[in-house]
Design an enzyme around this catalytic site. Structure first.
Site, PDB file in Angstrom:
ATOM      1  N   GLU A   7       0.447  -1.886   4.492  1.00  0.00           N
ATOM      2  CA  GLU A   7       1.059  -1.229   5.657  1.00  0.00           C
ATOM      3  C   GLU A   7       2.567  -1.431   5.714  1.00  0.00           C
ATOM      4  O   GLU A   7       3.313  -0.598   6.203  1.00  0.00           O
ATOM      5  CB  GLU A   7       0.402  -1.727   6.946  1.00  0.00           C
ATOM      6  N   ASP A 105      -3.428  -2.318   7.952  1.00  0.00           N
ATOM      7  CA  ASP A 105      -4.001  -3.222   8.957  1.00  0.00           C
ATOM      8  C   ASP A 105      -5.384  -2.731   9.368  1.00  0.00           C
ATOM      9  O   ASP A 105      -5.690  -1.550   9.316  1.00  0.00           O
ATOM     10  CB  ASP A 105      -3.095  -3.294  10.192  1.00  0.00           C
ATOM     11  N   TYR A 311      -4.508 -11.572  12.465  1.00  0.00           N
ATOM     12  CA  TYR A 311      -3.983 -10.322  12.993  1.00  0.00           C
ATOM     13  C   TYR A 311      -3.895 -10.373  14.519  1.00  0.00           C
ATOM     14  O   TYR A 311      -4.889 -10.657  15.201  1.00  0.00           O
ATOM     15  CB  TYR A 311      -4.904  -9.179  12.558  1.00  0.00           C
TER      16      TYR A 311
END
Ligand SMILES: [Zn+2]
Ligand SMILES: [Zn+2]
Length: 938
Positions: A7, A105, A311
């Site tokens: 990403e 992600d 995350y």
């Protein structure tokens, strides 16, 4: 070749590093884009989205008759590349790839970016297998697992993301355009409206109204103090709150000794640890440490990308069984939390605390790597520490309090005192953010009598609800289903950036309030969370494949049409309401001339000033510095003398410039100039000010009669004053030109202000550029210029004056340029250089040059040279060139001195000609001799 697409560039680099193991990762540049390679694998990072959804061409004109704001609802959309260089790198790599793994992600946004990447790859390679790797932390373990067993892209999840993009574009663009046009706002001042943004703003506005409308209620608290073994403590009346003063006072009057202990109850209170962090919980906790929501998110993303935490965008507050909690504890052992981690391992609660929300995408935010304070720096460390301590807390035992409640009786009135002691700190040992203070009571026994020291009746008021802090607002948005974990903090950042809200806690500005109040009145759907949370629910159904993207987008378009039905019938009203309300924001107080409203006016990028609302009937206005110094806004401070709000210039990245009262500032900055007028007195200035005449310009516009009346002076004095004023105006104009000239040609330097220099020049009587050109250079060096600077400045000044004089004499601009290119710049050059020379140097015809020379000589009062004809010149030139030892170079030098033929050369004097032309005397003598010899022959 394997191609991995991450990403961001940073995550690409880390993923490459982890997958390469001991192998070296080579970083190659494809233009500005890095490609990380090892073995047969290349890893490239995106920049989040590299394409964006936009309308197809033809919808850009806001004022188009056919393409109304409403037409945007059904306007076709397309994807436009926003990062062309990254796209071309990806496509170049994809052409040669035998397998592509998308490693964006792991959430809706990431899946959508993955789908966009999928489409870009397919454009250049129809057959290559495209897989998807999913991971919640960029750690060796997670990355290795994710890439050993990659799966497929989740097209349903991506479709939900796409639906949101299209809906947000259509809602935002059509409504923003409609409202801005209605309120006649354009450019930077457009009024944006958005699907999530507007209901969020409405919450802030509504809260502000609640606060304003709140009327506080009085209530009374009754307590007593007593003492045992030297310790004073308080007991409260069992009626926690008296709403009636008379009742409270009666209870107070009945409170009399003896004060007897009726009963002592001992107990225990158990506190569970706080639940694991989801995004919202994390932002709230970080908010208490002083982090704004966008900033906390930025730092958390940085920590994630560098492998320190998992995350940070997650809705989950329950650790999944797959998460190796012991592994995380071991990871923390080498950090400064090592001892705490060890303690937690020894005291683990049977199962970690669970929050209320389970979802399958990401685990709650937890540490994934060992951070060190020196490496992370202050800000990142604070966030890392918060995540670590929260994780440790969720595995720790409950904390236990021993509590005591003593029931007391004073003359029949019931009171109670409470105490608590932290018996076992449990999780509070590792999570040190909320204080836990013991509140101890001395040992008490039933039947005991205590001294009644004091009875206290306090009057209190109920408080208005507090304004939203950023983190509180995020919690509330979550509760109402507004936005997603990834967008909530961005929505708040946007509201701040558009100046709809300000401060923390958040307050609406006048504009923010005007927009919401008007929408609430005419199209409440836009400001209510119901509609937007319905769409969120629809998007969940796309993810679960119960609805298609098209169904949901179509439904939202229908909703928007209904909104426009309401809006369009009230367009004019909405515009008037918003304009009326936003005028307040710009109104600084009463116009001193007519009593209308003075308002700050911004006219595009060119200027800002303060003008009267009754313009053109009233032309009163005040200057403001140009917007390059900052945008003028009013402050809450008011000038006592003029009743005007103070004004401040604000500019990004600069300290605000306080103008103060704009009228006071206007008066003081014009005073000096007024005092330049001969025979003006303070008394006259005072009388003029009383009639709002503050500048030389204002004064010079008056008739002698009205000046005589206003200043109470004889008519002749008024005439004299006006003559003086018009002289001062000329002087001011010349000075301002000089100031600009100095500013343009003299670079700013530390310790030397350009305005300081011009002030010194004025004091020496140098008031314009001509004066500067003729000034004694020592005056300039005395004013702080270096010799070389003074020389250059005077050179430029002379060139400008010469240029002007020539233009005034009538030399046309095109010719002027040719003269300038040949270094012929001053009027003197025209009077004293020979026209033949001027013609030869510029390429202008002799006839033209003569005309120019005659014009300039006339304005200079000099006799113009006698004309010679073109033929005579040609003949003279041939004659001169035929002399032995003559060449073109010498000829040009002779022309300069007016030697245009052998005849004129014969009349010249050797030494004088040598001086005028720069030709050595000996050579000049030879030439003259040659010309005399030629004549002899003839
Ligand atoms: Zn006015
Ligand atoms: Zn003032």
């Amino acid at each position: 070749m394997n191609l991995i697409i991450a990403e961001k560039n940073l995550s690409a680099a880390r993923i490459a590093q982890i997958l390469a193991g001991r192998e070296r990762v080579a970083q190659k540049k494809d233009g500005p884009i890095s490609v990380y390679t090892f073995g047969d694998t290349a890893v490239v990072g995106l920049k989040g989205h590299v394409v964006e959804v936009d309308f197809v061409e033809g919808y850009a004109d806001w004022r188009s008759e056919e393409r109304t704001p409403r037409s945007l609802i059904e306007a076709p959309t397309t994807k436009v590349p926003t990062e062309k260089k990254i796209i071309s790198t990806i496509q170049r790599q994809a052409k040669q790839a035998s397998r592509v793994i998308i490693a964006t992600d792991f959430d809706t946004e990431g899946e959508l970016i993955g789908k966009e990447t999928f489409d870009l790859v397919r454009q250049v390679n129809k057959t290559v297998p495209i897989l998807r790797a999913r991971f919640s932390a960029i750690t060796p373990q997670e990355i290795t697992t994710a890439f050993t067993s990659p799966t497929e892209l989740d097209f349903a999840l991506a479709a939900a993301g796409e639906a949101r993009q299209v809906i947000d574009l259509v809602w935002g663009a059509s409504l923003t355009r409609f409202i801005s046009l209605a309120a006649k706002r354009g450019g930077k001042n457009i009024l944006s409206v958005g699907r999530v943004q507007s209901p969020t703003l409405a919450m802030i506005v509504d809260r502000e109204k609640e606060i304003e409308e709140f009327s506080p209620q009085k209530y009374w608290l009754l307590s007593l103090t007593t003492e045992k073994a030297g310790q004073v403590f308080t007991a409260r009346h069992e009626v926690a709150r008296f709403d009636d003063r008379a009742l409270a006072e009666a209870a107070k009057a009945r409170t009399r000794p003896p004060l007897r202990v009726k009963e002592v109850k001992e107990g225990e209170k158990v506190e569970r640890p706080p639940p694991p962090f989801d995004t919202t919980g994390f932002l709230v906790a970080a908010g208490r440490l002083g982090f704004s929501a966008p900033n906390a998110m930025r730092v958390a993303e940085d920590l994630y990308m560098n492998g320190f935490i998992s995350y940070p965008r997650t809705d989950n507050t329950v650790y999944p069984p797959s998460l190796n909690l012991d592994g995380v504890l071991r990871t923390l052992e080498p950090t400064e939390f090592g001892e705490l981690a060890l303690w937690v391992r020894g005291h683990r609660r049977p199962s970690p605390v669970r929050g209320k929300k389970t979802s399958t995408d990401h685990p709650p935010i937890h540490p994934t790597g060992a951070g060190r304070r020196e490496v992370l720096g202050d800000e990142r460390w604070k966030i890392y520490e918060l995540v670590v301590r929260r994780f440790l807390a969720t595995l720790s035992p409950d904390s236990r309090w021993s509590t005591v409640k003593a029931l007391l009786d004073a003359g029949g009135e019931p009171y109670a005192a409470t105490g608590a002691r932290l018996a076992e700190p449990g999780w509070r040992k590792v999570y040190s953010y909320s204080s836990a203070e013991d509140h101890l009571l001395p040992p008490l026994a039933a039947g005991e009598v205590l001294p009644l020291k004091e009875v206290l009746l306090e009057e209190k008021e109920t408080q208005a609800p507090p304004r939203y802090t950023q983190s509180r607002l995020i919690q509330e948005m979550e509760r109402l289903g507004l936005g997603t974990k990834s967008t909530r903090h961005e929505v708040i950042a946007k509201l701040l950036q558009r100046r709809y809200v300000e401060g923390n806690p958040l307050r609406p500005t006048l504009v923010g309030r005007a927009v919401i109040e008007s929408l609430e009145k005419h199209a409440a759907t836009i400001t209510q969370p119901g509609m937007t949370s319905r769409l969120e629910a629809n998007m969940q159904e796309i993810k679960q494949k119960k609805q298609t993207r098209e169904d949901v987008v179509t439904e939202s378009r229908q909703m928007l049409h209904q909104v426009f039905d309401q809006l369009e019938s009230h367009g004019e009203e909405i515009g008037k309401e918003i304009m009326g309300r936003t005028d307040e924001e710009r109104t600084i107080g009463p116009c001193p001339a007519c009593g209308g409203d003075l308002r700050i006016r911004q006219m595009g990028p060119g200027g800002q000033f303060i003008g009267c609302s009754r313009y053109p009937e009233c032309s009163f206005n005040l200057n403001l510095p140009s917007p390059q110094w900052g945008k003028a806004i009013k402050t809450s401070e008011v000038c006592e003398e003029h009743g005007l709000c103070h004004v401040r210039l604000i500019r990004k990245g600069a300290r605000p410039w306080e103008i103060g009262c704009p009228l006071c500032s206007h008066i003081s900055s014009n005073r000096e100039a007024l005092l330049l007028i001969p025979h003006i007195s303070e008394e006259i200035l005072g009388r003029l000010a009383a009639k709002h005449i503050y500048t030389v310009t204002d004064l010079s516009r008056m008739s002698p009669e009205s000046l005589s009346a206003v200043a109470s002076i004889p008519l002749d004095d008024a005439k004299q004053l006006l003559a003086g004023a018009s002289d001062v105006l000329v002087l001011l104009r010349r000075r301002s030109e000089l100031r600009k000239f100095v500013r343009a040609h003299l670079p700013p330097k530390r310790g030397r202000s350009q305005s300081g220099i011009t002030k010194i020049l004025y004091s020496h009587g140098i008031n314009d550029i001509r004066g500067l050109a003729a000034a004694d250079p020592s005056l300039l060096t005395g004013a702080g210029m270096k010799e070389s600077e003074a020389e250059l400045l005077q050179h430029e000044a002379r060139a400008l004056c010469g240029d002007r004089a020539l233009r005034e004499a009538g030399v046309p601009a095109a010719s002027l340029k040719k003269y300038r290119d040949a270094s012929i710049t001053s009027p003197e050059d025209f009077c004293f250089l020979h026209p033949a020379y001027l013609s030869a140097k510029t390429g202008l015809s002799l006839e033209t040059v003569y005309r120019h020379v005659e014009m300039v000589c006339k304005t200079m009062g000099v006799k113009p040279p006698a004309r010679i004809s073109k033929e005579a010149l040609k003949e003279g030139r041939a004659g001169l060139l035929s002399l032995p030892g003559m060449d073109e170079g010498l000829l040009e030098k002779l022309y300069r001195a007016g030697i245009v033929s052998p005849e004129t050369l014969r009349k010249a004097e050797g030494p004088a000609l040598a001086a005028a032309t720069g030709i050595p005397v000996e050579k000049v003598r030879q030439l003259i001799a040659a010309s005399l010899a030629r004549r002899g022959k003839a």
